[in-house]
Scaffold this motif. Sequence first.
Motif, PDB file in Angstrom:
ATOM      1  N   CYS A 491      61.805 -76.020  12.351  1.00 60.40           N
ATOM      2  CA  CYS A 491      62.819 -75.689  13.348  1.00 60.40           C
ATOM      3  C   CYS A 491      63.972 -76.695  13.269  1.00 60.40           C
ATOM      4  O   CYS A 491      63.750 -77.912  13.331  1.00 60.40           O
ATOM      5  CB  CYS A 491      62.206 -75.705  14.747  1.00 60.40           C
ATOM      6  SG  CYS A 491      63.386 -75.387  16.079  1.00 60.40           S
ATOM      7  N   ARG A 492      65.176 -76.191  13.136  1.00 58.68           N
ATOM      8  CA  ARG A 492      66.333 -77.083  12.971  1.00 58.68           C
ATOM      9  C   ARG A 492      66.702 -77.803  14.269  1.00 58.68           C
ATOM     10  O   ARG A 492      67.348 -78.851  14.235  1.00 58.68           O
ATOM     11  CB  ARG A 492      67.538 -76.288  12.459  1.00 58.68           C
ATOM     12  CG  ARG A 492      67.298 -75.656  11.087  1.00 58.68           C
ATOM     13  CD  ARG A 492      68.554 -74.963  10.565  1.00 58.68           C
ATOM     14  NE  ARG A 492      68.295 -74.341   9.269  1.00 58.68           N
ATOM     15  CZ  ARG A 492      68.323 -74.983   8.106  1.00 58.68           C
ATOM     16  NH1 ARG A 492      68.605 -76.268   8.088  1.00 58.68           N
ATOM     17  NH2 ARG A 492      68.085 -74.352   6.978  1.00 58.68           N
ATOM     18  N   LYS A 493      66.291 -77.243  15.397  1.00 61.00           N
ATOM     19  CA  LYS A 493      66.676 -77.826  16.672  1.00 61.00           C
ATOM     20  C   LYS A 493      65.828 -79.040  17.028  1.00 61.00           C
ATOM     21  O   LYS A 493      66.325 -79.997  17.630  1.00 61.00           O
ATOM     22  CB  LYS A 493      66.581 -76.771  17.774  1.00 61.00           C
ATOM     23  CG  LYS A 493      67.035 -77.260  19.137  1.00 61.00           C
ATOM     24  CD  LYS A 493      66.971 -76.153  20.173  1.00 61.00           C
ATOM     25  CE  LYS A 493      67.417 -76.642  21.539  1.00 61.00           C
ATOM     26  NZ  LYS A 493      67.370 -75.578  22.569  1.00 61.00           N
ATOM     27  N   CYS A 494      64.534 -79.014  16.672  1.00 55.83           N
ATOM     28  CA  CYS A 494      63.646 -80.098  17.121  1.00 55.83           C
ATOM     29  C   CYS A 494      63.044 -80.880  15.964  1.00 55.83           C
ATOM     30  O   CYS A 494      62.021 -81.536  16.118  1.00 55.83           O
ATOM     31  CB  CYS A 494      62.525 -79.524  18.006  1.00 55.83           C
ATOM     32  SG  CYS A 494      61.403 -78.378  17.173  1.00 55.83           S
ATOM     33  N   ARG A 495      63.648 -80.805  14.770  1.00 52.56           N
ATOM     34  CA  ARG A 495      63.072 -81.504  13.627  1.00 52.56           C
ATOM     35  C   ARG A 495      63.235 -83.019  13.775  1.00 52.56           C
ATOM     36  O   ARG A 495      64.246 -83.511  14.282  1.00 52.56           O
ATOM     37  CB  ARG A 495      63.697 -81.030  12.316  1.00 52.56           C
ATOM     38  CG  ARG A 495      65.143 -81.418  12.122  1.00 52.56           C
ATOM     39  CD  ARG A 495      65.604 -81.156  10.691  1.00 52.56           C
ATOM     40  NE  ARG A 495      65.437 -79.773  10.299  1.00 52.56           N
ATOM     41  CZ  ARG A 495      65.653 -79.331   9.070  1.00 52.56           C
ATOM     42  NH1 ARG A 495      66.036 -80.173   8.131  1.00 52.56           N
ATOM     43  NH2 ARG A 495      65.513 -78.052   8.780  1.00 52.56           N
ATOM     44  N   VAL A 496      62.215 -83.735  13.338  1.00 51.21           N
ATOM     45  CA  VAL A 496      62.242 -85.195  13.302  1.00 51.21           C
ATOM     46  C   VAL A 496      61.672 -85.631  11.962  1.00 51.21           C
ATOM     47  O   VAL A 496      61.013 -84.861  11.263  1.00 51.21           O
ATOM     48  CB  VAL A 496      61.419 -85.819  14.455  1.00 51.21           C
ATOM     49  CG1 VAL A 496      62.034 -85.495  15.793  1.00 51.21           C
ATOM     50  CG2 VAL A 496      59.972 -85.349  14.406  1.00 51.21           C
ATOM     51  N   GLY A 514      59.597 -91.010   1.161  1.00 54.71           N
ATOM     52  CA  GLY A 514      58.934 -91.864   2.137  1.00 54.71           C
ATOM     53  C   GLY A 514      58.711 -91.177   3.468  1.00 54.71           C
ATOM     54  O   GLY A 514      57.863 -91.593   4.246  1.00 54.71           O
ATOM     55  N   SER A 515      59.483 -90.101   3.729  1.00 54.63           N
ATOM     56  CA  SER A 515      59.326 -89.365   4.976  1.00 54.63           C
ATOM     57  C   SER A 515      59.648 -87.903   4.717  1.00 54.63           C
ATOM     58  O   SER A 515      60.226 -87.545   3.692  1.00 54.63           O
ATOM     59  CB  SER A 515      60.246 -89.930   6.065  1.00 54.63           C
ATOM     60  OG  SER A 515      61.602 -89.774   5.695  1.00 54.63           O
ATOM     61  N   TYR A 516      59.256 -87.055   5.659  1.00 56.13           N
ATOM     62  CA  TYR A 516      59.571 -85.634   5.568  1.00 56.13           C
ATOM     63  C   TYR A 516      59.794 -85.092   6.967  1.00 56.13           C
ATOM     64  O   TYR A 516      59.517 -85.765   7.959  1.00 56.13           O
ATOM     65  CB  TYR A 516      58.462 -84.871   4.835  1.00 56.13           C
ATOM     66  CG  TYR A 516      57.140 -84.811   5.559  1.00 56.13           C
ATOM     67  CD1 TYR A 516      56.789 -83.705   6.331  1.00 56.13           C
ATOM     68  CD2 TYR A 516      56.226 -85.855   5.465  1.00 56.13           C
ATOM     69  CE1 TYR A 516      55.576 -83.638   6.985  1.00 56.13           C
ATOM     70  CE2 TYR A 516      55.004 -85.795   6.126  1.00 56.13           C
ATOM     71  CZ  TYR A 516      54.685 -84.692   6.883  1.00 56.13           C
ATOM     72  OH  TYR A 516      53.496 -84.623   7.529  1.00 56.13           O
ATOM     73  N   SER A 517      60.309 -83.879   7.058  1.00 54.04           N
ATOM     74  CA  SER A 517      60.665 -83.294   8.348  1.00 54.04           C
ATOM     75  C   SER A 517      59.472 -82.588   8.965  1.00 54.04           C
ATOM     76  O   SER A 517      58.630 -82.014   8.272  1.00 54.04           O
ATOM     77  CB  SER A 517      61.825 -82.303   8.185  1.00 54.04           C
ATOM     78  OG  SER A 517      62.980 -82.947   7.730  1.00 54.04           O
ATOM     79  N   ARG A 518      59.445 -82.629  10.295  1.00 57.37           N
ATOM     80  CA  ARG A 518      58.431 -81.894  11.041  1.00 57.37           C
ATOM     81  C   ARG A 518      59.037 -81.521  12.396  1.00 57.37           C
ATOM     82  O   ARG A 518      59.740 -82.319  13.007  1.00 57.37           O
ATOM     83  CB  ARG A 518      57.174 -82.734  11.246  1.00 57.37           C
ATOM     84  CG  ARG A 518      56.145 -82.062  12.157  1.00 57.37           C
ATOM     85  CD  ARG A 518      54.997 -82.988  12.499  1.00 57.37           C
ATOM     86  NE  ARG A 518      54.059 -83.102  11.404  1.00 57.37           N
ATOM     87  CZ  ARG A 518      53.020 -83.941  11.414  1.00 57.37           C
ATOM     88  NH1 ARG A 518      52.824 -84.735  12.442  1.00 57.37           N
ATOM     89  NH2 ARG A 518      52.197 -83.993  10.386  1.00 57.37           N
ATOM     90  N   GLY A 519      58.758 -80.291  12.847  1.00 53.34           N
ATOM     91  CA  GLY A 519      59.246 -79.871  14.158  1.00 53.34           C
ATOM     92  C   GLY A 519      58.315 -80.368  15.247  1.00 53.34           C
ATOM     93  O   GLY A 519      57.100 -80.236  15.144  1.00 53.34           O
ATOM     94  N   GLU A 524      63.251 -73.265  21.477  1.00 50.76           N
ATOM     95  CA  GLU A 524      63.761 -72.420  20.405  1.00 50.76           C
ATOM     96  C   GLU A 524      62.633 -71.863  19.539  1.00 50.76           C
ATOM     97  O   GLU A 524      62.635 -70.699  19.161  1.00 50.76           O
ATOM     98  CB  GLU A 524      64.743 -73.223  19.543  1.00 50.76           C
ATOM     99  CG  GLU A 524      65.413 -72.444  18.444  1.00 50.76           C
ATOM    100  CD  GLU A 524      66.635 -71.679  18.921  1.00 50.76           C
ATOM    101  OE1 GLU A 524      67.156 -70.878  18.136  1.00 50.76           O
ATOM    102  OE2 GLU A 524      67.046 -71.872  20.090  1.00 50.76           O
ATOM    103  N   CYS A 525      61.673 -72.721  19.205  1.00 48.42           N
ATOM    104  CA  CYS A 525      60.548 -72.303  18.350  1.00 48.42           C
ATOM    105  C   CYS A 525      59.288 -72.053  19.162  1.00 48.42           C
ATOM    106  O   CYS A 525      58.205 -71.894  18.591  1.00 48.42           O
ATOM    107  CB  CYS A 525      60.284 -73.356  17.277  1.00 48.42           C
ATOM    108  SG  CYS A 525      59.827 -74.987  17.904  1.00 48.42           S
ATOM    109  N   ARG A 526      59.397 -72.074  20.492  1.00 46.61           N
ATOM    110  CA  ARG A 526      58.272 -71.859  21.411  1.00 46.61           C
ATOM    111  C   ARG A 526      57.117 -72.821  21.131  1.00 46.61           C
ATOM    112  O   ARG A 526      55.947 -72.439  21.113  1.00 46.61           O
ATOM    113  CB  ARG A 526      57.803 -70.409  21.350  1.00 46.61           C
ATOM    114  CG  ARG A 526      58.816 -69.432  21.918  1.00 46.61           C
ATOM    115  CD  ARG A 526      58.266 -68.033  22.018  1.00 46.61           C
ATOM    116  NE  ARG A 526      59.228 -67.142  22.672  1.00 46.61           N
ATOM    117  CZ  ARG A 526      59.297 -66.920  23.976  1.00 46.61           C
ATOM    118  NH1 ARG A 526      58.459 -67.546  24.787  1.00 46.61           N
ATOM    119  NH2 ARG A 526      60.189 -66.107  24.484  1.00 46.61           N
TER     120      ARG A 526
END
Length: 614
Positions: A491-496, A514-519, A524-526
Motif C-alpha cells: 500500500c502506497r499510503k502506509c508503506r514503511v 538492507g531494508s524493504y517496504s512493508r505496509g 486505504e488498504c483496510r
Amino acid sequence: MPLRFGQPPGSPPRGDGATRPQSDPSNVVTLGRNQGARVPPRGHTALGSLLITRGLITEAELESAIAEQKQSGGRLGRVLVDLGVLTPEALLDVLSEQLGVPTVRVNAHTVQQDAVAALPEKVARRHVAFPLHKAGNTLTVALAVPKNLAALDDLRFASGCEIRTVLALEDEIVAALDRYYRDEWLPDISEQNAEPVVIDSPAAQLLARDEAAERSAVSVLERVIARAAADGASDIHFERRPDDFHIRFRVDGTFRDIAVLPTALAPAVVARIKVLSGMDIAEHRLPQDGRFSALVGEQRLDLRSSTYPTVHGEKAVLRLLDSARLRLQLDRVGMTGDTLDAVRALIHRPEGILLITGPTGSGKTSTLYAALGELVQTGKNIVTIEDPVEFALPGINQGQTNAKAGFTFANGLRSILRQDPDVIMVGEIRDSETLEVAVEASLTGHLVLSTLHTNGAVPTITRLLEMGVEPYLVASSVIGIVAQRLIRRVCRKCRVQVQTPAALRAMFRNGEPGSYSRGQGCSECRGTGFRGRVAIFELLRMTDPVGELVLARAPEGRLYETARTHGMVSLREECLALVAKGETTLEEVLRVTHDGRPASANDINLARVDERRV
C-alpha cells in the motif's frame, strides 16, 4: 438490461472517527490509534523497559522511537511498529503484561451472535469495542483500551451486563464490527416476525419461504455488489453455514470476511442470483452457472455466477469482471524488459504453440487477451474457443464451448481449422485430445495460444509428456512457455521501511537490500498493508539446447539449469526485483514463489522465519 445500482454505500463508520472518551488517569501506552492515552515521560516508560527486557528492541531503537515520538506526537508503541522494529503481535503481548489484561485475536475467535445482539452497534463503534461471547450476565468484550473506565461504564449500561475485558488489535476490532453488525446489509428485514414453524427436514427447508427475506434479498445483493465494486473485489462468496450465512470477498487474491447474516436470508439471496443469471430456480441438487451485468454508478460490471450444493445448502459465487480495467497490451499487464521483448517476438511468429501457465486466478486469461489485443492490429484472422468468454474483444472471432451440445475444446478446435485462421486461442488445454489437435494445428502453419495449469515453465514440459505427446512433437511445436503469478503490492499510503532479516538475505544473489517496504495497515488498504496486484513472469524459450533435453526426456533439474543458462529469469528473481523496488514484500515472495527446484530444508527454514515475523 443491466441492473442499475446507486452509488456504492459509504463505508460503515470507523472507530477512528468516533468520539473517544478520555483515558483513565494511569500512565498507559496503548496499541490503539488516537486513543488519547498519556505517554509516560522519557526514561520512565514501563513499556520501553519491558520491550528491552524481553529483547524485542534495543536501547538505541527505543531512543530513536522516543525522538520520533516527540516530533510526530504519536504513542510509543505505535511509533515502534511504524518504524518496523516491532510487530503488532509482539506489542500486543507486552501491553497485556503491562496492563494485566488477557489478549485475544478477534479474527481467530468464534463469535456468539447473542453477544453481538447484547451490545448496540453505536456504542460498540464509539468505544472501538467488540463483544465476543456472553455467559449468563457477563459479556466478554475486546477493547483496544481496556482500562478506560468511562468506556466500561458506558458498555455496562448499554448492554445491561457485567463487562469482562480482553485486549485486541484495533484493526481487527474494526473489521469485526464491519462483519458482524448487520445494519448495513439488512435495512429491510422486519423485526416483527410471526411464530416460526420449525421443520426438521433439509428438503422441506429448501422449499420454505421467508417473505421478509425475499423482500430484502434484492436490496442485500445490490449492497453487496456495490461494496465489492468499491473494494476492488474479484469474487464474492455467499456461503451457507450451519447457524448463519457468511459473505466473503476475494480482494488482491486473499479472502476478507464482510458480513454474517441470518440463515433465513440464504435461500432468498441464492434464488435472486439464480433469477438474474437465468438458472433453474427449482434445481437445488446440481451445480449451475450463468452470468448477468450490473451498473454500479458509472462502473459497468459483468458478473459470472455459479452455485454449488453443500451439506448446509447452496453456495453461490459471483466473479466480477470490469471491462474498463481490461488491458490489451502486454506492457500494461506487468510484462517488462527482455521478457516483454521475447514474448512479443514469439506472438508474431507464424506458427507454433505459446503456453501461458499458472494456478487458477494467476491472470493467465488477461495475458492471453493482452497478446490477442496486440495481434489484432496486424489484420490477421484470429479465432478463439473459450469457456467462458470473459470479455468481448473487438476484431476477434470468439466462440464459447457448450458441453451439452457436444461443442468441446477439441471439437471446436477442429472446426476452427476449417475457418482459415492465422491465430487460434484455446482457453485451456484440459485433455490429451485437445492437446493433440493443438499440436497438429501448430505444425500446419498456425500460431496457437493457450493456457495450462502447472506450477512453472519447466514442469509444463513434464505435463505435456505425461499427456501423451511424443518428445519430438513437444520440441518442434512449442515455441515458448510463460509461467506467471499475481503478487500483492505494498500500500502506497502506509508503506514503511523495515530491516531485511539476516535469515532472509540469502535469497538475494546479487547483493541484498538492507531494508524493504512493508505496509503497516491503514483505512486505504483496510489494515492489510497491500493495495492492488502486479503480475510476474517466467519465460522458457524452446532453444536448441532445451529441445535436445526434451528429446532425451531429461529430468526437470537439467531443464531448469539449461533454461537459466539461456536467459530464463525465474519467478522468484522477478519477485525479488520488485522487493528491491519497494513494490512488494519478502513475505509475499515466500508466499507466492519458489526457487524452481524441489523444496529444500533451507526453504522450510525461511518459511518458518517468515511465519514468526508475520
